[in-house]
Design an enzyme around this catalytic site. Structure first.
Site, short mmCIF file in Angstrom:
data_model
loop_
_atom_site.label_atom_id
_atom_site.label_comp_id
_atom_site.label_asym_id
_atom_site.label_seq_id
_atom_site.Cartn_x
_atom_site.Cartn_y
_atom_site.Cartn_z
N VAL A 140 0.05 5.92 0.44
CA VAL A 140 0.59 6.88 1.41
C VAL A 140 1.37 7.97 0.69
O VAL A 140 1.45 9.11 1.16
CB VAL A 140 1.47 6.15 2.44
CG1 VAL A 140 2.06 7.12 3.46
CG2 VAL A 140 0.67 5.06 3.15
N GLY A 141 1.96 7.63 -0.45
CA GLY A 141 2.71 8.62 -1.22
C GLY A 141 4.20 8.40 -1.25
O GLY A 141 4.96 9.32 -1.56
N THR A 155 0.81 -1.23 0.00
CA THR A 155 0.00 0.00 0.00
C THR A 155 0.84 1.27 0.00
O THR A 155 0.30 2.35 0.24
CB THR A 155 -0.91 0.00 1.24
OG1 THR A 155 -0.10 -0.11 2.43
CG2 THR A 155 -1.87 -1.19 1.21
N GLU A 156 2.12 1.17 -0.28
CA GLU A 156 3.01 2.34 -0.17
C GLU A 156 2.53 3.53 -0.98
O GLU A 156 2.57 4.68 -0.52
CB GLU A 156 4.43 1.95 -0.59
CG GLU A 156 5.26 1.29 0.50
CD GLU A 156 4.97 -0.21 0.62
OE1 GLU A 156 5.70 -0.87 1.36
OE2 GLU A 156 4.02 -0.70 0.00
N LEU A 157 2.12 3.29 -2.22
CA LEU A 157 1.75 4.42 -3.08
C LEU A 157 0.50 5.14 -2.58
O LEU A 157 0.30 6.32 -2.88
CB LEU A 157 1.54 3.95 -4.52
CG LEU A 157 2.82 3.55 -5.27
CD1 LEU A 157 2.49 3.14 -6.71
CD2 LEU A 157 3.85 4.67 -5.27
#
Length: 246
Positions: A128-129, A124-126
């Site tokens: 968060v940015g 899910t990193e993207l």
């Protein structure tokens, strides 16, 4: 200690016990590397979490509090911890006692076998940015192949149960109370294989990914660090922390 080392006969159990989310920060990343070294005499390793979660990934609260200087200290340690699991010559089995998301999902991917209980898996990193360090992407590529990576990374979706099994994110499912027992059984079976031939075969399988990491990490890591340190990224992390974690 954020990583607890337990012994089950010839199998070492490394248990992440670090805050509510069993998160990855400078302390837990350093500790994971050290505990793997302490377990070097074990025939196999099981990696699991504490309570109802495997790992929620990067400790975003500490990232928010530490800002850019913390990013520069943390990112190399994160890659080192992931690579310590990925490069371990012994069998490593993930006992996913709960959610394994973001960096927790990469930790699971670094293992040789994943037993999933009631939780979900997703990168899910993207959402968060923040972009992925090269080591993390290559570990995901090794575990799941190149073709699924865009959907896994771009969407940030998480999958549980039969969905996770069908996508290859988990190798098998187990009831919550049986996850660790099943993982220990798989680890014991793999640990019975001749140690040196197993280690050599594992190194052969993972060699292309280690080579790409070694070749490109020196140029990619500074770019990832720049993006994580940027005011825009730190503001996005702060917004996420304020909305979701406070």
């Amino acid at each position: 200690m954020p990583i607890i080392l337990e012994s089950h006969h010839d199998v070492a159990v490394l248990r992440i016990d670090h805050g509510k989310g069993n998160t990855l920060d400078t302390d837990s990343c350093r500790e994971l590397v050290l505990r793997l070294e302490d377990a070097e005499q074990a025939r196999a390793v099981v990696l699991t979490g504490t309570g109802g979660i495997f790992s929620a990934g990067v400790d975003l609260k500490r990232l928010d509090e530490g800002g850019a200087p913390y990013v520069s200290e943390f990112l190399p340690l994160l890659s080192d911890a992931l690579l310590a699991v990925f490069g371990c010559p012994r069998p490593v089995v993930a006992a996913l006692n709960g959610h394994a998301v973001a960096g927790g999902a990469v930790l699971a991917a670094a293992c040789d076998h994943r037993v999933l209980g009631p939780g979900t898996i997703g990168v899910t990193e993207l959402l968060v940015g923040v972009p992925f360090p090269l080591a993390a992407l290559e570990i995901l590529r090794c575990a799941y192949g190149t073709a699924p990576l865009p959907r896994l990374t771009y969407s940030g979706e998480v999958f549980g149960g039969e969905d996770a099994l069908a996508r290859g994110l988990a190798d098998e499912l187990a009831a919550p109370e049986e996850v660790l027992e099943r993982a220990l059984g798989v680890a014991a079976r793999l640990g019975e294989l001749p140690a040196e031939p197993f280690a050599h075969t594992k190194a052969q399988i993972r060699q292309p990914f280690h080579e790409r990491i070694a070749e490109y990490r020196h140029s990619d890591d500074p770019e990832v660090e720049r993006l994580w340190r940027s005011p825009e990224t730190l503001a996005a992390v702060k917004s996420y922390v304020d909305r979701m974690l406070r």
